[in-house]
Write a protein that holds these residues in place. Structure first.
Motif, PDB file in Angstrom:
ATOM      1  N   UNK A 289      39.141  26.869 -69.098  1.00  0.00           N
ATOM      2  CA  UNK A 289      39.332  26.060 -70.308  1.00  0.00           C
ATOM      3  C   UNK A 289      39.873  26.943 -71.435  1.00  0.00           C
ATOM      4  N   UNK A 290      39.343  28.157 -71.571  1.00  0.00           N
ATOM      5  CA  UNK A 290      39.843  29.083 -72.589  1.00  0.00           C
ATOM      6  C   UNK A 290      41.314  29.424 -72.339  1.00  0.00           C
ATOM      7  N   UNK A 291      41.655  29.722 -71.085  1.00  0.00           N
ATOM      8  CA  UNK A 291      43.027  30.094 -70.735  1.00  0.00           C
ATOM      9  C   UNK A 291      43.994  28.931 -70.925  1.00  0.00           C
TER      10      UNK A 291
ATOM     11  N   UNK B 217      53.695  25.957 -72.566  1.00  0.00           N
ATOM     12  CA  UNK B 217      53.991  24.636 -71.991  1.00  0.00           C
ATOM     13  C   UNK B 217      54.615  24.806 -70.608  1.00  0.00           C
ATOM     14  N   UNK B 218      54.294  23.896 -69.714  1.00  0.00           N
ATOM     15  CA  UNK B 218      54.859  23.935 -68.372  1.00  0.00           C
ATOM     16  C   UNK B 218      54.021  24.687 -67.359  1.00  0.00           C
ATOM     17  N   UNK B 219      52.908  25.257 -67.808  1.00  0.00           N
ATOM     18  CA  UNK B 219      52.013  25.977 -66.897  1.00  0.00           C
ATOM     19  C   UNK B 219      50.738  25.164 -66.697  1.00  0.00           C
ATOM     20  N   UNK B 220      50.435  24.859 -65.456  1.00  0.00           N
ATOM     21  CA  UNK B 220      49.246  24.070 -65.114  1.00  0.00           C
ATOM     22  C   UNK B 220      48.292  24.912 -64.281  1.00  0.00           C
TER      23      UNK B 220
ATOM     24  N   UNK C 180      36.610  43.251 -67.372  1.00  0.00           N
ATOM     25  CA  UNK C 180      37.013  41.991 -67.983  1.00  0.00           C
ATOM     26  C   UNK C 180      38.363  42.083 -68.687  1.00  0.00           C
ATOM     27  N   UNK C 181      38.775  43.297 -69.047  1.00  0.00           N
ATOM     28  CA  UNK C 181      39.978  43.480 -69.856  1.00  0.00           C
ATOM     29  C   UNK C 181      41.246  42.990 -69.150  1.00  0.00           C
ATOM     30  N   UNK C 182      41.321  43.196 -67.827  1.00  0.00           N
ATOM     31  CA  UNK C 182      42.488  42.739 -67.060  1.00  0.00           C
ATOM     32  C   UNK C 182      42.150  41.480 -66.269  1.00  0.00           C
ATOM     33  N   UNK C 183      40.966  41.463 -65.679  1.00  0.00           N
ATOM     34  CA  UNK C 183      40.501  40.240 -65.035  1.00  0.00           C
ATOM     35  C   UNK C 183      40.747  40.097 -63.556  1.00  0.00           C
ATOM     36  N   UNK C 184      41.598  40.945 -62.969  1.00  0.00           N
ATOM     37  CA  UNK C 184      41.855  40.782 -61.543  1.00  0.00           C
ATOM     38  C   UNK C 184      42.719  41.885 -60.973  1.00  0.00           C
ATOM     39  N   UNK C 185      42.835  41.887 -59.649  1.00  0.00           N
ATOM     40  CA  UNK C 185      43.622  42.886 -58.917  1.00  0.00           C
ATOM     41  C   UNK C 185      44.515  42.174 -57.910  1.00  0.00           C
TER      42      UNK C 185
ATOM     43  N   UNK D  69      43.720  34.621 -65.415  1.00  0.00           N
ATOM     44  CA  UNK D  69      44.756  33.586 -65.453  1.00  0.00           C
ATOM     45  C   UNK D  69      46.027  34.130 -66.100  1.00  0.00           C
ATOM     46  N   UNK D  70      45.882  34.884 -67.179  1.00  0.00           N
ATOM     47  CA  UNK D  70      47.055  35.471 -67.836  1.00  0.00           C
ATOM     48  C   UNK D  70      47.741  36.486 -66.920  1.00  0.00           C
ATOM     49  N   UNK D  71      46.952  37.235 -66.132  1.00  0.00           N
ATOM     50  CA  UNK D  71      47.526  38.159 -65.150  1.00  0.00           C
ATOM     51  C   UNK D  71      48.336  37.381 -64.123  1.00  0.00           C
ATOM     52  N   UNK D  72      47.781  36.290 -63.628  1.00  0.00           N
ATOM     53  CA  UNK D  72      48.489  35.438 -62.657  1.00  0.00           C
ATOM     54  C   UNK D  72      49.807  34.930 -63.241  1.00  0.00           C
ATOM     55  N   UNK D  73      49.762  34.513 -64.488  1.00  0.00           N
ATOM     56  CA  UNK D  73      50.960  33.999 -65.162  1.00  0.00           C
ATOM     57  C   UNK D  73      52.046  35.066 -65.224  1.00  0.00           C
ATOM     58  N   UNK D  74      51.673  36.309 -65.586  1.00  0.00           N
ATOM     59  CA  UNK D  74      52.656  37.396 -65.668  1.00  0.00           C
ATOM     60  C   UNK D  74      53.261  37.700 -64.303  1.00  0.00           C
ATOM     61  N   UNK D  75      52.435  37.679 -63.265  1.00  0.00           N
ATOM     62  CA  UNK D  75      52.928  37.991 -61.920  1.00  0.00           C
ATOM     63  C   UNK D  75      53.949  36.952 -61.456  1.00  0.00           C
ATOM     64  N   UNK D  76      53.636  35.674 -61.638  1.00  0.00           N
ATOM     65  CA  UNK D  76      54.560  34.617 -61.213  1.00  0.00           C
ATOM     66  C   UNK D  76      55.848  34.674 -62.028  1.00  0.00           C
ATOM     67  N   UNK D  77      55.692  34.834 -63.330  1.00  0.00           N
ATOM     68  CA  UNK D  77      56.853  34.855 -64.227  1.00  0.00           C
ATOM     69  C   UNK D  77      57.789  36.014 -63.904  1.00  0.00           C
ATOM     70  N   UNK D  78      57.224  37.135 -63.441  1.00  0.00           N
ATOM     71  CA  UNK D  78      58.034  38.324 -63.143  1.00  0.00           C
ATOM     72  C   UNK D  78      58.797  38.224 -61.828  1.00  0.00           C
TER      73      UNK D  78
END
Length: 312
Positions: free
Chosen positions: A22-24, A30-33, A262-267, A292-301
């Motif tokens: 919910x926070x993320x 826009x356009x990210x679900x 928590x700073x990055x959130x995932x690997x 979630x933000x890490x996931x977004x950067x990976x897909x976008x890249x």
């Protein structure tokens, strides 16, 4: 873009996971679900409790959960409708662009290797971690646990994969790649590491800067740190322990804050035919949001596409 998240995986799931989602969701462009995978009624109740009014969260039903202590292969076979099992089906069929979970790490690794499979040409996909540096940057460290025993050729591939990751997602034009060793000299270390040094030195696709020692782990001497999964896991968790110890002693420091998981959130698992992220089992709402933000950067890249091209 659709980001798939296992809502049922993790020590504090589903509450902490859904609250983090919910926070993320309120910060994503826009356009990210976000696609939450798990028990619909339970997930919806938590979302309602957060008074979320947005439209960028979807739920996909998965009525089974793979617990932390279950055997990965048996669990995936016996629970096809688990949140992890359904997540990999959605990723394989292209319904979601990335799949992340704070659940059973072994099941995530097995799902990656047997569902979406390894990119051709890669021997063993590593898990990448992130080590904060004294200049405020992050260094990619791989492997951090997937491959405890390695061959020199695997370490050389980790250098290439890490370099591609750093360039694609962190914007570093020519990432400095270093090999973790017990000394800076080329002849130091085990036979495996000595051979890996030679291979990395000969690899024209990367900017290899030589060996670094444990004392250099945080000193911004490299953008990519190459090591086996056993050593990498110990190094990263030792770094994480700094945050816990100093927090208990009331010490507040910007650098130390970045050693908190928590700073990055995932690997991410790097080198499979799809975007997969493994999160800390104790993920909080904050860690989930950052995942979630890490996931977004990976897909976008377009990371996976760039790795496939490099190994074609």
């Amino acid at each position: 873009m659709k980001i798939g998240i296992d809502a049922m995986g993790g020590d504090f799931a589903p509450k902490a996971i859904v609250e983090g989602i919910v926070l993320a969701a309120q910060e994503l462009p826009a356009g990210v679900t976000i696609v939450l995978i798990g028990q619909t009624a339970v997930i919806q109740q938590i979302i309602d409790n957060q008074n979320f009014k947005g439209s960028n969260i979807e739920i996909v039903e998965a009525n089974e959960t793979i617990e932390m202590g279950e055997h990965p292969v048996r669990a995936l076979q016996s629970k096809p409708n688990s949140s992890i099992g359904v997540g990999f089906k959605l990723l394989k069929t292209g319904v979601i662009d990335v799949f992340a979970s704070a659940g059973n790490t072994g099941a995530m690794m097995v799902g990656s290797l047997f569902s979406i499979k390894t990119i051709e040409g890669i021997q063993r996909p590593p898990i990448a971690g992130f080590a904060p540096q004294i200049d405020g940057s992050l260094a990619v460290i791989l492997d951090i646990g997937a491959n405890a025993d390695v061959k020199p050729e695997m370490l050389a591939q980790f250098g290439i994969l890490g370099s591609i990751y750093a360039k694609a997602t962190m914007g570093i034009e020519s990432p400095r790649v270093a090999l973790m060793n017990i000394g800076e000299e080329p002849e130091k270390g085990s036979v495996v590491v000595q051979q890996a040094y030679k291979l990395l030195q000969e690899e024209r696709k990367i900017n290899f800067v030589g060996n670094i020692e444990g004392k250099d782990f945080f000193k911004a001497k490299a953008d990519v740190i190459v090591t086996d999964g056993f050593t990498g896991n110990i190094l990263l968790k030792m770094g994480e322990s700094l945050y816990g110890i100093l927090s208990e002693r009331g010490v507040k420091d910007d650098f130390i804050d970045q050693t908190n998981y928590e700073a990055v959130g995932g690997s991410p698992i790097i080198g499979v035919n799809g975007n997969v992220v493994i999160a800390h089992g104790s993920s909080s709402a904050l860690a989930t949001k950052n995942m979630v933000h890490l996931c977004h950067r990976i897909v976008e890249s377009k990371l996976t596409e760039k790795i496939k091209k490099a190994f074609a």
